[in-house]
Design a protein around this motif. Sequence first.
Motif, short mmCIF file in Angstrom:
data_model
loop_
_atom_site.label_atom_id
_atom_site.label_comp_id
_atom_site.label_asym_id
_atom_site.label_seq_id
_atom_site.Cartn_x
_atom_site.Cartn_y
_atom_site.Cartn_z
N THR A 107 22.62 9.80 -58.65
CA THR A 107 22.39 8.41 -58.23
C THR A 107 23.59 7.82 -57.51
O THR A 107 23.44 7.18 -56.47
CB THR A 107 22.02 7.54 -59.45
N LYS B 17 24.84 10.31 -54.18
CA LYS B 17 23.87 10.53 -53.10
C LYS B 17 23.17 9.22 -52.78
O LYS B 17 23.15 8.31 -53.60
CB LYS B 17 22.82 11.57 -53.52
N ASP B 18 22.54 9.17 -51.62
CA ASP B 18 21.74 8.00 -51.26
C ASP B 18 20.26 8.28 -51.35
O ASP B 18 19.44 7.35 -51.33
CB ASP B 18 22.08 7.53 -49.83
N THR C 143 29.63 0.60 -53.94
CA THR C 143 28.78 1.79 -54.05
C THR C 143 27.54 1.49 -54.88
O THR C 143 26.43 1.88 -54.51
CB THR C 143 29.57 2.96 -54.69
N GLN D 80 24.71 -0.22 -53.03
CA GLN D 80 24.05 0.48 -51.92
C GLN D 80 22.65 0.92 -52.33
O GLN D 80 22.39 1.20 -53.50
CB GLN D 80 24.85 1.72 -51.50
N ASP D 81 21.76 1.00 -51.36
CA ASP D 81 20.39 1.45 -51.64
C ASP D 81 20.34 2.94 -51.93
O ASP D 81 21.14 3.73 -51.43
CB ASP D 81 19.47 1.13 -50.45
N TRP D 82 19.37 3.30 -52.75
CA TRP D 82 19.12 4.69 -53.16
C TRP D 82 17.61 4.89 -53.10
O TRP D 82 16.84 4.01 -53.49
CB TRP D 82 19.64 4.91 -54.57
N THR D 83 17.19 6.03 -52.62
CA THR D 83 15.76 6.31 -52.44
C THR D 83 15.36 7.58 -53.18
O THR D 83 16.05 8.59 -53.11
CB THR D 83 15.44 6.47 -50.94
N THR E 296 12.86 2.57 -53.26
CA THR E 296 14.22 2.35 -52.76
C THR E 296 14.72 1.08 -53.43
O THR E 296 14.02 0.07 -53.43
CB THR E 296 14.23 2.17 -51.22
N LYS F 70 21.58 1.11 -56.19
CA LYS F 70 21.97 2.15 -57.16
C LYS F 70 22.13 1.60 -58.56
O LYS F 70 21.76 2.26 -59.54
CB LYS F 70 23.25 2.84 -56.70
#
Length: 191
Positions: A83, A86-87, A129, A132-135, A145, A148
């Motif tokens: 998580t 990585k994005d 960090t 930030q978006d995570w998908t 999405t 994080k």
Amino acid sequence: MLPNVEKYFVRNMRDNQLFLQKRKIMKRSESLLMEYEKECANTRKLLEAVPIDKLSWKPHAKSMSLEQLAVHIADIPNWMAVTIEKDVLDFAKEEYKPKKVSASEDLLKIHDDAVAAALKCLGDASDETLLQDWTMRNGEQVYFTMPKVAVLRMFVYNHLYHHRGQLTVYLRLLDVPVPGMYGPTADNQSM
């Protein structure tokens, strides 16, 4: 306003402002770390109780085996780095091979190694960090999405709690004493 009430009100306002100032300084990861350390210790207690001679047992044909569930729980802390570092998690590009165990030590090693890595990764994470978006996706299909920090709460923390609850039921059905996590259980009255 009465003089004593006014002093009390002013003092409390000042105390609250100091508290808010301290909270602003704390990184998001710090509050997440406090919870995760405690919960990982609770998880370890449950994993220590897993009867290795019953690993193939299932409460229902559609259920995971005890081994599958216990290994999944032990492995979930590895999702912290997935998580944070990585994005995107794309199941179409990632091949997951479930681990196998034959002894309690194997299960606890999976957990302990994963927890150590997770705590380091989270401790190193900046607020930027975590925002930030995570998908999560499977090829073209996007499941969700979100930031994080929200993924950590849902995908890492709550997912772990969900499966731990399942494991306590497995242990109860197997007549294995259920360890206390937040206080005594029917099997363990001490704190």
